[in-house]
Motif scaffolding. Structure first.
Motif, short mmCIF file in Angstrom:
data_model
loop_
_atom_site.label_atom_id
_atom_site.label_comp_id
_atom_site.label_asym_id
_atom_site.label_seq_id
_atom_site.Cartn_x
_atom_site.Cartn_y
_atom_site.Cartn_z
N PRO A 1 -0.97 13.54 44.60
CA PRO A 1 -0.48 13.74 42.90
C PRO A 1 -1.20 14.10 42.17
N PHE A 2 -0.80 15.79 41.27
CA PHE A 2 -1.84 16.06 40.12
C PHE A 2 -2.94 16.89 40.53
N ALA B 1 7.77 15.42 39.54
CA ALA B 1 7.94 15.72 40.98
C ALA B 1 6.77 16.17 40.94
N PRO B 2 6.74 16.43 42.71
CA PRO B 2 4.91 17.80 43.63
C PRO B 2 5.67 18.84 43.44
N GLY B 3 5.21 19.71 42.65
CA GLY B 3 4.39 21.20 42.21
C GLY B 3 4.33 21.77 43.73
N SER C 1 -2.11 20.63 36.38
CA SER C 1 -1.22 20.62 35.98
C SER C 1 -1.97 19.71 35.67
N GLY D 1 4.73 10.80 36.88
CA GLY D 1 5.00 12.50 36.64
C GLY D 1 6.77 12.57 36.96
N HIS E 1 3.93 15.69 29.04
CA HIS E 1 3.06 15.94 30.88
C HIS E 1 2.07 17.25 30.22
N1 URA Z 1 4.22 17.36 38.31
C1 URA Z 1 3.75 16.26 38.56
O1 URA Z 1 4.87 15.52 38.09
N2 URA Z 1 3.59 15.41 39.39
C2 URA Z 1 2.56 16.28 40.82
O2 URA Z 1 2.46 15.59 40.63
C3 URA Z 1 2.55 18.06 39.53
C4 URA Z 1 3.49 18.27 38.68
#
Ligand code: URA
Length: 215
Positions: free
Chosen positions: A53-54, A42-44, A58, A40, A187
């Motif tokens: 992560p994720f 970056a963390p949100g 999303s 991905g 994404h």
């Molecule tokens: N979007 C990302 O690219 N990574 C995540 O961990 C969460 C949302």
């Protein structure tokens, strides 16, 4: 499995993002030598809070796509090209109280921020050794295949070619000698913003399922 990054690479990334608006730290997660490494941006905010992560909105879409080809978080490595949450500062008036409050929404990482974390990502990829890299969206795709690569053109395609890695002095990128197998995907947040993309994204994941079987 939560990966343990080398301290010197963590320190270097931190030095290079000094003064920038990035917070938290969400490590990549999953088994070594998996079929898939999902990459991905970056963390949100949700990821920053729970360090997975994720794991936000999303992430829920992503888990549904993964499940549709028989995979899950348990057998897939999940990471991003930036390890800390990029945010901006916005002053907005609260509708109820009328008071001005400060908000810190997520934002897309800059090229310099992606480069700051590049040696860490290179190390992670070399350590995890997946069969297939799945860049999710343009930030991850351009980090790996260069600025001219575009998710609108490359989604759902099987690509075998060198990828970008940090130069030895970490000031830019160079192409690897080795070729990697990549299958870029939109994404998962894209389908949250544009539902019309849903059938395309679902078809792309089915294509990925076939590529895994034939690999
Ligand atoms: N979007 C990302 O690219 N990574 C995540 O961990 C969460 C949302």
């Amino acid at each position: 499995m939560i990966i343990k990054y080398p301290q010197e690479l963590l320190d270097e990334a931190d030095k290079r993002i000094t003064g920038r608006k990035l917070t938290g730290f969400t490590p990549g997660q999953g088994p070594m030598h998996p079929d898939l490494m999902l990459v991905g941006e970056a963390p949100g905010r949700h990821e920053e809070q729970v360090n997975i992560p994720f794991s936000g909105a999303s992430g829920q879409e992503l888990m549904r796509f993964l499940a549709s080809i028989g995979y899950s978080r348990a057998n897939t490595y999940i990471t991003s090209v930036v390890r800390r949450r990029p945010y901006s500062i916005k002053r907005v008036r609260d509708k109820k109280t009328g008071k001005v409050v400060e908000k810190t929404p997520n934002r897309t990482p800059t090229k310099a921020e992606v480069l700051a974390f590049a040696p860490l990502f290179d190390w992670e990829l070399a350590t995890v050794q997946p069969q297939i890299i799945v860049p999710l969206g343009n930030t991850a795709l351009k980090r790996l295949l260069g600025p001219h690569a575009n998710i609108g053109d490359l989604h759902g395609q099987k690509i075998v070619q060198p990828i970008q890695q940090a130069t030895p002095d970490h000031t830019g990128y160079q192409w690897t000698k080795k070729k990697y197998l990549l299958v870029p995907m939109y994404h998962p947040a894209a389908v949250l913003y544009a539902r019309r993309l849903m059938s395309t994204v679902e078809e792309d994941w089915q294509k990925l399922g076939k590529i895994i079987k034939s690999n």
